[in-house]
Design a protein around this motif. Structure first.
Motif, PDB file in Angstrom:
ATOM      1  N   TYR A 145     100.770 -35.502  35.457  1.00  0.00           N
ATOM      2  CA  TYR A 145     101.650 -35.409  34.288  1.00  0.00           C
ATOM      3  C   TYR A 145     101.827 -36.713  33.527  1.00  0.00           C
ATOM      4  O   TYR A 145     102.421 -36.715  32.454  1.00  0.00           O
TER       5      TYR A 145
ATOM      6  N   LYS B  50      99.003 -33.321  28.971  1.00  0.00           N
ATOM      7  CA  LYS B  50      99.596 -33.294  27.630  1.00  0.00           C
ATOM      8  C   LYS B  50     100.224 -34.653  27.328  1.00  0.00           C
ATOM      9  O   LYS B  50     100.901 -35.233  28.181  1.00  0.00           O
ATOM     10  N   ASP B  51      99.989 -35.129  26.120  1.00  0.00           N
ATOM     11  CA  ASP B  51     100.463 -36.466  25.763  1.00  0.00           C
ATOM     12  C   ASP B  51     100.985 -36.462  24.332  1.00  0.00           C
ATOM     13  O   ASP B  51     100.249 -36.125  23.397  1.00  0.00           O
ATOM     14  N   ASP B  52     102.255 -36.819  24.147  1.00  0.00           N
ATOM     15  CA  ASP B  52     102.829 -36.868  22.806  1.00  0.00           C
ATOM     16  C   ASP B  52     102.794 -38.285  22.228  1.00  0.00           C
ATOM     17  O   ASP B  52     103.389 -38.557  21.179  1.00  0.00           O
TER      18      ASP B  52
ATOM     19  N   GLY C 171      99.457 -27.316  34.414  1.00  0.00           N
ATOM     20  CA  GLY C 171     100.317 -26.766  33.369  1.00  0.00           C
ATOM     21  C   GLY C 171     101.491 -26.000  33.949  1.00  0.00           C
ATOM     22  O   GLY C 171     102.361 -25.526  33.200  1.00  0.00           O
TER      23      GLY C 171
END
Length: 383
Positions: A139, A78-80, A184
């Motif tokens: 991560y 996941k990457d914001d 996750g």
């Protein structure tokens, strides 16, 4: 009338024959008898004899062969799209910290050579090697690793090391893909460089599945937690989130005998030092009471293999991993690679012979595996 019919039939037959002949010409068919099929091996032999053989394309493991030591999948992270900052040798991003990895093919080859040499000294013992990635692999987005942080690929490093291991003396255990499938979940601490009890469980599962051993089911255990853990990263990254330590008490009896530095001995009725280490920066020490020269776990698990005893040569990543081995082995002998020989006074070979060790696992975090100081310490355990 009858003669006309015969003439028509003859004409049709001639026309069909002409059509068939033309078809064979256009398709390149032959009227000769079919020749015997030549095998691929025969063709390759002929090409080799004529000097025209082409380089064979290496066989790639099929997708889904998660336990293969040559197949490493790419974790979905996941990457914001925010950025973090380098703080000394760590990278701080999204309120968690990551170790930056500088190992490459050369250090991977050195590690493999070291393991090959040591494994060859353990005649009659089944030897395994397990390299453990850090949280950055699961991560931390690639754009951050290849940017200012310059953190190298751990999967490539492990793959290189495993490719150079002598499988006649040591069996590589690929835990990378099992962790990738579950990234996750809470596999690594945010404030500490170690994996969690759950991350270590998936490493254990990969070991058991590789060797077709029964796997401990966590649903048969009792989960316990300790909040407020602030680990090794909290020194350089004071704004990192604190963690919760999860561990699972086992559905069978395990005793733990510890020989500490200086020769003092302790005994617990569990592989977890419950009630000794609470919240704070020492909570990870719940797992086998931390790093001691020698820890011996004795198990009453009904799934433990008769006569099977395993030794684990490890640094601190191994602490959360070894309790699960009690499901499959009646005895688990845990040797800290930095302090075992100086405090026990025996080489690994002598100790294993005296204690009937049948299996041995080298368990190293990828940072240790690429550090010459750690390899020297490990080598010093052997005659």
């Amino acid at each position: 009338m009858r003669n006309r019919v015969i003439i028509i039939l003859i004409g049709i037959g001639l026309l069909a024959a002409v059509i068939l002949l033309l078809t064979m010409m256009f398709r390149g068919c032959s009227t000769e008898e079919p020749k015997e099929k030549v095998s691929t091996d025969t063709i390759q032999q002929q090409e080799a004899a004529n000097g025209t053989a082409q380089a064979e394309t290496p066989t790639q493991p099929e997708a889904g062969d998660d336990l293969s030591p040559t197949y490493f999948k790419t974790p979905v992270i996941k990457d914001d799209n925010t950025t973090g900052e380098v703080i000394y040798s760590d990278y701080f991003w999204n309120r968690q910290c990551f170790e930056l990895f500088g190992g490459g093919d050369e250090s991977a080859a050195t590690y493999a050579e070291t393991i090959n040499t040591l494994a060859a000294k353990l005649s009659g013992i089944q030897v395994y090697d397990m390299m453990i990635p850090t949280s950055a692999e699961y991560y931390m987005p690639d754009r951050l690793k290849t940017g200012e942080s310059q953190s190298n690929s751990q999967s490539q490093n492990i793959k290189t090391a495993y490719s150079k291991m002598n499988t006649s003396v040591v069996k590589p255990i690929n835990i990378y893909n099992y962790l990738a499938d579950h990234n996750g979940e809470y596999l690594y601490f945010k404030s500490d460089h170690h994996w969690t009890g759950l991350g270590a469980y998936y490493g254990y599962k990969a070991f058991a599945d590789t060797n077709k051993l029964p796997v401990l089911d966590l649903s048969t255990c009792t989960e316990k937690t300790v909040d407020g853990f602030r680990g090794s990263f909290s020194i350089n990254c004071p704004n990192v989130d604190s963690d919760t330590v999860h561990y699972w008490t086992l559905p069978y009896q395990v005793t733990m005998d510890i020989t500490a530095e200086g020769g003092e001995t302790y005994q617990y009725e569990s592989p977890y030092a419950e009630g000794v280490f609470g919240e704070g920066n020492s909570t990870y020490l719940i797992f086998i009471s931390g790093d001691n020269p020698l820890t011996v776990l004795k198990s009453s698990s009904p799934s433990a293999q008769s006569g099977k005893k395993v030794a684990v040569i490890k640094e601190s990543f191994g602490n959360a991993f070894v309790p699960y081995l009690t499901y499959n082995y009646s005895e688990v002998h845990v040797m800290d690679l930095r302090t075992f020989r100086d405090n026990i006074g025996k080489s690994v070979q002598t100790y294993c012979q005296e204690n009937g060790i049948t299996d041995l696992i080298f368990s190293n975090g990828v940072m240790s595996a690429n550090a010459q100081l750690q390899l020297d310490s490990m080598t010093g355990l052997f005659d």
